[in-house]
Design a protein around this motif. Structure first.
Motif, PDB file in Angstrom:
ATOM      1  N   SER A  42      -4.590   5.491   5.349  1.00  0.00           N
ATOM      2  CA  SER A  42      -3.372   6.285   5.171  1.00  0.00           C
ATOM      3  C   SER A  42      -3.040   7.060   6.440  1.00  0.00           C
ATOM      4  O   SER A  42      -1.863   7.153   6.844  1.00  0.00           O
ATOM      5  N   GLN A  43      -4.050   7.600   7.085  1.00  0.00           N
ATOM      6  CA  GLN A  43      -3.841   8.321   8.344  1.00  0.00           C
ATOM      7  C   GLN A  43      -3.301   7.386   9.428  1.00  0.00           C
ATOM      8  O   GLN A  43      -2.475   7.784  10.256  1.00  0.00           O
ATOM      9  N   PHE A  58       0.811  -1.222   0.000  1.00  0.00           N
ATOM     10  CA  PHE A  58       0.000   0.000   0.000  1.00  0.00           C
ATOM     11  C   PHE A  58       0.843   1.270   0.000  1.00  0.00           C
ATOM     12  O   PHE A  58       0.526   2.233  -0.715  1.00  0.00           O
ATOM     13  N   VAL A  59       1.890   1.293   0.789  1.00  0.00           N
ATOM     14  CA  VAL A  59       2.677   2.527   0.902  1.00  0.00           C
ATOM     15  C   VAL A  59       3.417   2.859  -0.394  1.00  0.00           C
ATOM     16  O   VAL A  59       3.915   3.980  -0.563  1.00  0.00           O
ATOM     17  N   LYS A  77      -0.059   8.093  -6.776  1.00  0.00           N
ATOM     18  CA  LYS A  77      -1.278   8.866  -6.987  1.00  0.00           C
ATOM     19  C   LYS A  77      -2.004   8.410  -8.246  1.00  0.00           C
ATOM     20  O   LYS A  77      -3.226   8.273  -8.270  1.00  0.00           O
ATOM     21  N   ILE A 110      -1.362   4.820   8.937  1.00  0.00           N
ATOM     22  CA  ILE A 110       0.065   4.618   8.658  1.00  0.00           C
ATOM     23  C   ILE A 110       0.875   5.825   9.119  1.00  0.00           C
ATOM     24  O   ILE A 110       1.939   5.687   9.742  1.00  0.00           O
ATOM     25  N   GLU A 111       0.387   7.019   8.839  1.00  0.00           N
ATOM     26  CA  GLU A 111       1.076   8.239   9.257  1.00  0.00           C
ATOM     27  C   GLU A 111       1.195   8.331  10.777  1.00  0.00           C
ATOM     28  O   GLU A 111       2.215   8.772  11.311  1.00  0.00           O
ATOM     29  N   LEU A 129      -9.836   4.555   2.412  1.00  0.00           N
ATOM     30  CA  LEU A 129      -8.413   4.537   2.051  1.00  0.00           C
ATOM     31  C   LEU A 129      -7.672   5.716   2.665  1.00  0.00           C
ATOM     32  O   LEU A 129      -6.480   5.610   3.004  1.00  0.00           O
ATOM     33  N   SER A 130      -8.363   6.821   2.848  1.00  0.00           N
ATOM     34  CA  SER A 130      -7.751   7.973   3.517  1.00  0.00           C
ATOM     35  C   SER A 130      -7.510   7.671   4.991  1.00  0.00           C
ATOM     36  O   SER A 130      -6.449   7.993   5.544  1.00  0.00           O
ATOM     37  N   PHE A 169       6.082   8.456   3.871  1.00  0.00           N
ATOM     38  CA  PHE A 169       4.710   8.185   3.421  1.00  0.00           C
ATOM     39  C   PHE A 169       3.796   9.370   3.722  1.00  0.00           C
ATOM     40  O   PHE A 169       3.844   9.960   4.800  1.00  0.00           O
ATOM     41  N   LYS A 170       2.926   9.690   2.762  1.00  0.00           N
ATOM     42  CA  LYS A 170       1.945  10.751   2.942  1.00  0.00           C
ATOM     43  C   LYS A 170       0.578  10.283   2.459  1.00  0.00           C
ATOM     44  O   LYS A 170       0.475   9.470   1.537  1.00  0.00           O
ATOM     45  N   ASN A 171      -0.437  10.805   3.092  1.00  0.00           N
ATOM     46  CA  ASN A 171      -1.810  10.509   2.679  1.00  0.00           C
ATOM     47  C   ASN A 171      -2.112  11.305   1.406  1.00  0.00           C
ATOM     48  O   ASN A 171      -2.393  12.503   1.461  1.00  0.00           O
TER      49      ASN A 171
END
Length: 338
Positions: free
Chosen positions: A103-104, A66-67, A71, A106-107, A99-100, A117-119
């Motif tokens: 991502s958060q 995933f990471v 985009k 992971i951050e 999915l957001s 890594f960024k969302n």
């Protein structure tokens, strides 16, 4: 005659097994963290959405971790959602949110492992404007009266008539209807000029936490009580016949507590009778529309429904302005007569 929604299934047990092991571990960690404070329904939704995304990732995106997904690849996925899966706005935006949130996660928790890594979801994937994909059923007074007559008089299914009465008199979600217990109903426990029953204890309602929001429910007394009192002796007979003991109002044929699946089996008859799609939320729309039409103010309806703001009122009020009585128009009438 359920409302038609296109649904394409791409997830299979075999494909889930093929998901990148690093993604599997990420999913497990994410869902475990969410399970500590999110409702079961929320966790189920995340699980379903992630299964779909990572199945697509396995089939069409080289099973990337995933990471490492770019985009452009996320853009490809959401194109797939709209063109192949035919997602409407609500489903598209729910997937985007899922999915957001991943991502958060992971951050927040894995920043030491993936400091770069960024969302990218929020900035690269725009929300889809809301569009109604399914026909909305707005039940009329005549349809409600006909359904009551059919259930109570024509086929003698008093329990179903009682549930219909509770649904349109309280605006409760379908899951909440089957949490009502007899000890919560007391004819002396009333509010709002004695017109509404107030449950004697709180019921679990929809909420972001595992426990949900515990709230008292309000029920239009004169709609519900006549059916409820007539149903109670029949309910008692079924319970005693099957040797069951519990306090839930609605029961299956064997005396065990009824549930949402029970209701969905009943609603088939309702749809056949009325000739229109009938779904649980139609009853929530019904009470808000009805109370608005007879002149109750928005702030009172919001209180009765247990909402925290008036935002939901606008969603559930199906009245058209031209069909409402506007006392303020008397001012225009007076001005025109002068």
């Amino acid at each position: 005659m359920a409302r038609h929604t296109f649904r394409k299934v791409i997830v299979t047990p075999e494909l889930l097994e093929q998901i990148n092991p690093k993604n599997k571990k990420l999913i497990e960690q994410f869902l475990r963290e969410k399970d500590t404070r999110s409702s079961d329904t929320t966790v189920e939704g995340y699980t379903s959405d992630l299964n779909i995304f990572f199945t697509w990732n396995t089939l069409f995106n080289e099973n990337k971790f995933f990471v490492d997904i770019t985009k452009l690849e996320f853009s490809d996925y959401f194109y797939y959602c709209t063109k192949t899966l035919q997602y409407g706005s609500a489903r598209f935006n729910r997937m985007r949110s899922c999915l957001s949130v991943l991502s958060q996660f992971i951050e927040k928790y894995m920043d030491s492992d993936y400091p770069q890594f960024k969302n990218v979801i929020l900035k690269s994937i725009s929300t889809m404007p809301k569009v109604e994909r399914r026909e909305k059923t707005i039940l009329s007074d005549e349809q409600i009266d006909d359904l009551f007559h059919y259930l109570d008089v024509e086929i003698g299914h008093l329990q179903e008539a009682t549930l219909l009465a509770l649904a349109i008199a309280s605006g409760s979600r379908v899951s909440e209807l089957f949490r009502f217990q007899c000890n919560m109903i007391d004819e002396k426990s009333v509010q709002f000029n004695g017109l509404f029953l107030e449950t004697t204890s709180k019921i679990k309602t929809k909420g972001r936490t595992k426990q949900g929001d515990m709230k008292n429910k309000y029920i239009i007394k004169d709609i519900f009580i006549p059916y409820y009192y007539r149903w109670l002796p029949i309910r008692k007979e079924i319970m005693e016949k099957n040797g069951k003991e519990h306090d839930f109002i609605f029961v299956k044929a064997d005396g065990s507590p009824a549930n949402v699946a029970t209701f969905r089996s009943w609603i088939v008859k309702w749809e056949k009778r009325l000739g229109v799609p009938v779904y649980p939320h139609a009853m929530r729309h019904r009470i808000v529309t009805y109370l608005t039409r007879i002149g109750l103010p928005e702030n009172l309806i919001v209180e009765l429904m247990g909402w925290k703001s008036g935002a939901m009122y606008k969603v559930y009020n199906d009245n058209e302005a031209k069909n409402l009585e506007w006392k303020e128009l008397d001012k225009l009438k007076l001005a025109l007569s002068n």
